[in-house]
Write a protein that holds these residues in place. Structure first.
Motif, PDB file in Angstrom:
ATOM      1  N   VAL A  44       0.853  -1.186   0.000  1.00 34.94           N
ATOM      2  CA  VAL A  44       0.000   0.000   0.000  1.00 34.94           C
ATOM      3  C   VAL A  44       0.890   1.239   0.000  1.00 34.94           C
ATOM      4  CG1 VAL A  44      -1.721   1.310   1.296  1.00 34.94           C
ATOM      5  CG2 VAL A  44      -1.861  -1.182   1.206  1.00 34.94           C
ATOM      6  N   ILE A  45       0.579   2.161  -0.900  1.00 40.76           N
ATOM      7  CA  ILE A  45       1.252   3.461  -0.953  1.00 40.76           C
ATOM      8  C   ILE A  45       0.229   4.498  -0.501  1.00 40.76           C
ATOM      9  CG2 ILE A  45       2.333   5.198  -2.441  1.00 40.76           C
ATOM     10  CD1 ILE A  45       4.036   2.717  -2.188  1.00 40.76           C
ATOM     11  N   THR A  46       0.613   5.340   0.469  1.00 46.99           N
ATOM     12  CA  THR A  46      -0.265   6.392   0.976  1.00 46.99           C
ATOM     13  C   THR A  46       0.273   7.738   0.528  1.00 46.99           C
ATOM     14  OG1 THR A  46      -0.848   5.055   2.892  1.00 46.99           O
ATOM     15  CG2 THR A  46      -1.275   7.418   3.050  1.00 46.99           C
ATOM     16  N   LEU A  47      -0.580   8.520  -0.097  1.00 45.35           N
ATOM     17  CA  LEU A  47      -0.217   9.870  -0.552  1.00 45.35           C
ATOM     18  C   LEU A  47      -1.094  10.889   0.146  1.00 45.35           C
ATOM     19  CD1 LEU A  47       0.009   9.232  -4.401  1.00 45.35           C
ATOM     20  CD2 LEU A  47       1.885   9.275  -2.755  1.00 45.35           C
ATOM     21  N   SER A  48      -0.508  12.002   0.533  1.00 46.09           N
ATOM     22  CA  SER A  48      -1.263  13.084   1.161  1.00 46.09           C
ATOM     23  C   SER A  48      -1.116  14.346   0.330  1.00 46.09           C
ATOM     24  CB  SER A  48      -0.747  13.359   2.579  1.00 46.09           C
ATOM     25  OG  SER A  48      -0.948  12.242   3.391  1.00 46.09           O
TER      26      SER A  48
END
Length: 165
Positions: A96-100
């Motif tokens: 999982v890649i989380t971007l903000s």
């Protein structure tokens, strides 16, 4: 006497070269750091969030190894890899890649407020690395889709540097 001395020298050299087998060179614990850019929805280029942690390489069989990654933010993932000479090829694995994204708006009183939007992407990662003594330089590719949405991410030439502890 010379035959025995020559035999002894040859055996010593063979013994010394056997001490550093390819297995013992790469097996162990590494610190790693990942950096690079991804493209979101084929148009928006974004810098990947900083990611670092430890990687453990374990010998399985012949030229097959297990790579276990533990990031400082608490994520863990594994994959297998094959090593031939100083080249390492990772099997594709999911993570999982989380971007903000930060934006600024004003509320009804005209006061600026910061809004942070977080997106999570199921991402397939694959790549290869070159072993340089106690360091491995990886080039990774990412391809992902947002959990609850239609957004996508793609990244080529993402760099991961791992240094043996």
């Amino acid at each position: 006497m010379k035959k025995h001395s020559l035999f002894f020298i040859i055996m010593m050299l063979l013994g010394l070269s056997a001490c550093e087998s390819p297995v013992s060179i790469v097996v162990g614990e590494y610190d790693f750091k990942v950096s690079g850019h991804i493209t979101k929805n084929s148009t928006q280029i974004m810098i990947l969030p900083n990611e670092e942690g430890t990687m453990n390489i374990t010998y399985l069989t012949d030229s097959t190894y297990m790579l276990t990654f533990n990031t400082t933010n608490g994520c863990a993932y594994t994959t297998q890899a094959t090593i031939s000479g100083n080249q390492l090829e990772m099997n594709p694995f999911a993570r999982v890649i989380t971007l903000s994204n930060k934006s600024q708006e004003t509320n009804i009183l005209g006061i600026p407020i910061e809004i942070i939007q977080t997106e999570h992407y199921n991402t397939e990662v694959y790549g290869s690395g070159t072993i340089y003594g106690d360091a491995i330089h990886f080039t990774l590719q990412y391809a992902g889709e947002e959990f609850m949405g239609s957004k996508t991410i793609k990244g080529n030439n993402i760099l991961m540097i791992a240094s043996k502890k």
